[in-house]
Design a protein around this motif. Structure first.
Motif, PDB file in Angstrom:
ATOM      1  N   LYS A 163       0.579  -1.306  -0.093  1.00 22.77           N
ATOM      2  CA  LYS A 163       0.119   0.274   0.216  1.00 22.77           C
ATOM      3  C   LYS A 163       0.751   1.537   0.316  1.00 22.77           C
ATOM      4  O   LYS A 163       0.519   2.278  -0.429  1.00 22.77           O
ATOM      5  N   GLY A 164       1.774   1.052   0.665  1.00 26.59           N
ATOM      6  CA  GLY A 164       3.182   2.674   0.752  1.00 26.59           C
ATOM      7  C   GLY A 164       3.559   2.417  -0.474  1.00 26.59           C
ATOM      8  O   GLY A 164       3.512   3.806  -0.544  1.00 26.59           O
ATOM      9  N   PHE A 165       3.628   1.962  -1.356  1.00 26.74           N
ATOM     10  CA  PHE A 165       5.232   1.398  -2.280  1.00 26.74           C
ATOM     11  C   PHE A 165       3.180   2.509  -3.501  1.00 26.74           C
ATOM     12  O   PHE A 165       3.797   3.116  -4.616  1.00 26.74           O
ATOM     13  N   GLU A 166       1.957   1.319  -3.426  1.00 22.54           N
ATOM     14  CA  GLU A 166       1.158   2.385  -4.060  1.00 22.54           C
ATOM     15  C   GLU A 166       1.234   4.091  -4.162  1.00 22.54           C
ATOM     16  O   GLU A 166       0.522   4.414  -4.708  1.00 22.54           O
ATOM     17  N   SER A 170       1.515   6.577  -6.699  1.00 18.22           N
ATOM     18  CA  SER A 170       0.044   6.897  -7.227  1.00 18.22           C
ATOM     19  C   SER A 170      -0.339   8.374  -7.392  1.00 18.22           C
ATOM     20  O   SER A 170       0.071   9.413  -6.863  1.00 18.22           O
ATOM     21  N   GLY A 171      -0.766   9.206  -8.601  1.00 13.81           N
ATOM     22  CA  GLY A 171      -0.740  10.696  -8.494  1.00 13.81           C
ATOM     23  C   GLY A 171       0.866  11.767  -8.153  1.00 13.81           C
ATOM     24  O   GLY A 171       1.722  10.944  -8.979  1.00 13.81           O
ATOM     25  N   ASP A 172       0.334  12.536  -7.420  1.00 10.82           N
ATOM     26  CA  ASP A 172       2.010  13.157  -7.741  1.00 10.82           C
ATOM     27  C   ASP A 172       2.867  12.064  -6.325  1.00 10.82           C
ATOM     28  O   ASP A 172       2.695  12.355  -5.886  1.00 10.82           O
ATOM     29  N   ALA A 202      -1.996   0.769 -10.916  1.00 14.92           N
ATOM     30  CA  ALA A 202      -2.112   1.814 -10.286  1.00 14.92           C
ATOM     31  C   ALA A 202      -3.869   1.507 -11.425  1.00 14.92           C
ATOM     32  O   ALA A 202      -4.325   0.966 -12.829  1.00 14.92           O
ATOM     33  N   GLY A 203      -4.444   3.080 -11.312  1.00 17.22           N
ATOM     34  CA  GLY A 203      -5.489   3.192 -12.100  1.00 17.22           C
ATOM     35  C   GLY A 203      -5.241   3.232 -13.196  1.00 17.22           C
ATOM     36  O   GLY A 203      -4.865   3.905 -13.980  1.00 17.22           O
TER      37      GLY A 203
END
Length: 583
Positions: A163-166, A170-172, A202-203
């Protein structure tokens, strides 16, 4: 949610029945997520995490630094140089670490990294007790970095790390901080049948609005004095090729921000260089006089050509400002924006290029021929004025002279890491950059002490490339102890220290406000400039080192430093900058 951002070098499943501690699970997960280095200082609450990095199947090198903030700065430089994160391990709880300023710098400049804080070991004297937070404190007051995560059970550790890596990419992009309690570090778990995933999803990329694409295309085709402003987002999203295609398709002169320097090759006929610090800088004036400015991947701090709150320049009322970014964000200069295009940057730039066909491109080339001719004349005049500065042997040397000589002896893809202050302006002026991730500087926070450890991180990220750190003497004094890291780990960074006995930018600021008090200068009681001998200090650390006082020495000494087998340092005596007296 299907794009793989990081791949494990060894993605085998863990099928054997093995008991691992939380620290060992942590190390193996870092390896599976593609972490190749961890920097930091071991402490009573994190020593088991450091030891676990040697676990078979992990074997992640630990780079021990001399100050906490240097670990974060090193991870910052690593990410900027290669676009992959590394980890920083701090010996103290994140709520009281000395590295908070370094984390803020990474957050401001969108550098992804994982920052792990050690827990306070029990039984220490009361002076180490955590501060009492106000009863009405909000969660945001406790947040450090882009997100703050905490592990409360060993079984949750792998999921929280992923979760930390994502979150960090993600985003900025930005730093994510993680608390791992001593209980979790010491707990054991049977990993039989456990599967280590190396996929971080990623989204789905947001597509740009076709109508807005056409609207922007029409404005660009009809513009009389257009300018393309490239920011750090172009490099972060790896769309420098699309930026080049867009500039050539619409025949747009290109200017970059400090963080965007390298997004467009500065020896290209359409390149006008980077924004300067002064409002009357020729590049800033070019932007302010444009009728259409398209800013791509930029964090605007006002009008597109403004580089400081003191800049009095403003765009003309008829100027059209277009922003293109991956997501809609509030800009301090949003009052100047007329058109906003939000979406995946690659799709946005490719979509803009697709709106203009071959006959239209040829017609624009003919239409913009006079503009390109005038830009060529402007570049030539600028280069001629620079030649007078960089060819002068007057002692002490100007900052531009060694930068010019450095560019001549470095390879095209060399990485230049720039310290804080006025030196950044000299680099923008006198050191052209041709490729992305070859110019690294602390922009948003301007952290003093950032450059030295950041350069070490850049060399770890790109070991085959030349890495040179150019830094002022005041800046260097805040982190020069990290030279020891280069020697202990044989990391061949070249440090070029511009020695003018003080903080040049602060000296100039104080002199402008009070001619009788030159704050920022390093002086003896009798007013004479004071400075340690940095070349001697570097040799005592184990580096090859030279001191340069005359321009004729530069080429030979810089060549020796670059060809040195290990880390090296060149101290260059440069002039103090004092404004001319007011009439």
């Amino acid at each position: 949610m299907a794009e793989v951002l990081y791949a494990s070098p060894s993605s085998a499943c863990l099928e054997m029945s093995v008991m691992l501690t939380g620290s060992q699970v942590f190390a193996k997960e870092l390896k599976s997520l593609g972490i190749h280095y961890v920097a930091g200082i071991p402490g009573s609450g994190s020593s088991s995490l450091v030891e676990a990095l040697r676990t078979p199947g992990a074997d992640i090198p630990f780079i021990q630094v001399m100050q906490e903030q240097s670990a974060v700065h090193m991870a910052d430089g690593y990410f900027r140089a290669c676009g992959r994160p590394m980890a920083a391990l701090l010996p103290t709880p994140l709520r009281r670490t000395k590295a908070l300023g370094a984390i803020a710098t990474a957050l401001a400049d969108r550098s992804a990294m994982l920052v792990i804080g050690g827990e306070q070991a029990p039984g220490l004297p009361g002076v180490f007790e955590p501060p009492v937070m106000p009863q009405n404190a909000s969660p945001s007051q406790l947040k450090v970095g882009k997100a703050r995560l905490s592990v409360t059970g060993i079984e949750k550790l792998p999921a929280i790390l992923r979760k930390g890596f994502e979150t960090m990419v993600s985003g900025d992009a930005g730093p994510v901080t993680l608390d791992i309690s001593l209980d979790v570090q010491g707990q054991s778990i049977d990993i039989k049948g456990a599967r280590s995933t190396n996929r971080i999803a990623a989204g789905i990329a947001k597509r740009p609005d076709p109508q807005v694409l056409q609207q922007i295309s029409e404005r660009l085709r009809n513009a009389q004095r257009p300018v393309l402003l490239g920011g750090g987002g172009v490099i972060a999203h790896e769309v420098t090729g699309q930026l080049l295609e867009l500039a050539e398709a619409f025949q747009l002169p290109v200017v970059t921000t400090a963080q965007g320097k390298g997004a467009f090759p500065e020896d290209h006929p359409l390149s006008m260089g980077a924004l300067g610090l002064a409002p009357d800088d020729p590049v800033n004036l070019l932007v302010s006089r444009a009728d259409v400015v398209i800013a791509i991947g930029c964090a605007l701090n006002g009008a597109p050509h403004q580089t400081s709150p003191d800049s009095g320049a403003r765009p003309g009322v008829s100027q059209t400002l277009i922003t293109v970014d991956d997501e809609k964000r509030p800009h301090p200069g949003s009052q100047y924006v007329q058109i906003t295009l939000t979406g995946d940057l690659e799709s946005s730039l490719s979509g803009l290029c697709a709106t203009i066909d071959t006959p239209q491109r040829k017609a624009l080339r003919r239409l913009r021929a006079p503009l390109c001719k005038s830009l060529s004349a402007l570049r030539e005049a600028r280069d001629q004025s620079l030649i007078a500065i960089v060819s002068s042997d007057a002692a002490p040397l100007s900052a531009q002279r060694p930068l010019h000589e450095l560019r001549l002896v470095l390879e095209r893809d060399a990485i230049l890491v720039v310290g804080a202050g006025s030196l950044q302006a000299a680099v923008r002026q006198a050191f052209p950059v041709y490729l992305p991730r070859c110019h690294l500087c602390a922009g948003g926070a301007g952290e003093v002490g950032w450059a030295v450890p950041a350069a070490i991180g850049a060399k770890l990220a790109m070991p085959a490339r030349q890495v040179v750190c150019v830094v002022g003497d005041g800046d260097f004094l805040q982190s020069m102890q990290e030279m020891a890291v280069c020697v202990m780990h044989t990391i061949p960074v070249v440090f070029v220290v511009f020695n003018n006995s003080g903080y040049a930018s602060l000296s100039q600021l104080h002199a402008e406000r009070n001619a009788n008090h030159l704050g920022g200068e390093f002086n003896l009681p009798d007013g004479k400039p004071y400075s340690p001998d940095f070349a001697v200090i570097a040799r005592s650390f184990g580096l090859d080192a030279w001191r340069v006082e005359h321009g004729s020495q530069l080429n030979a000494v810089l060549t020796k430093a670059i060809n040195s087998k290990g880390p090296s340092l060149v101290e260059v005596i440069t002039a103090r900058i004092r404004p001319a007296p007011q009439a």
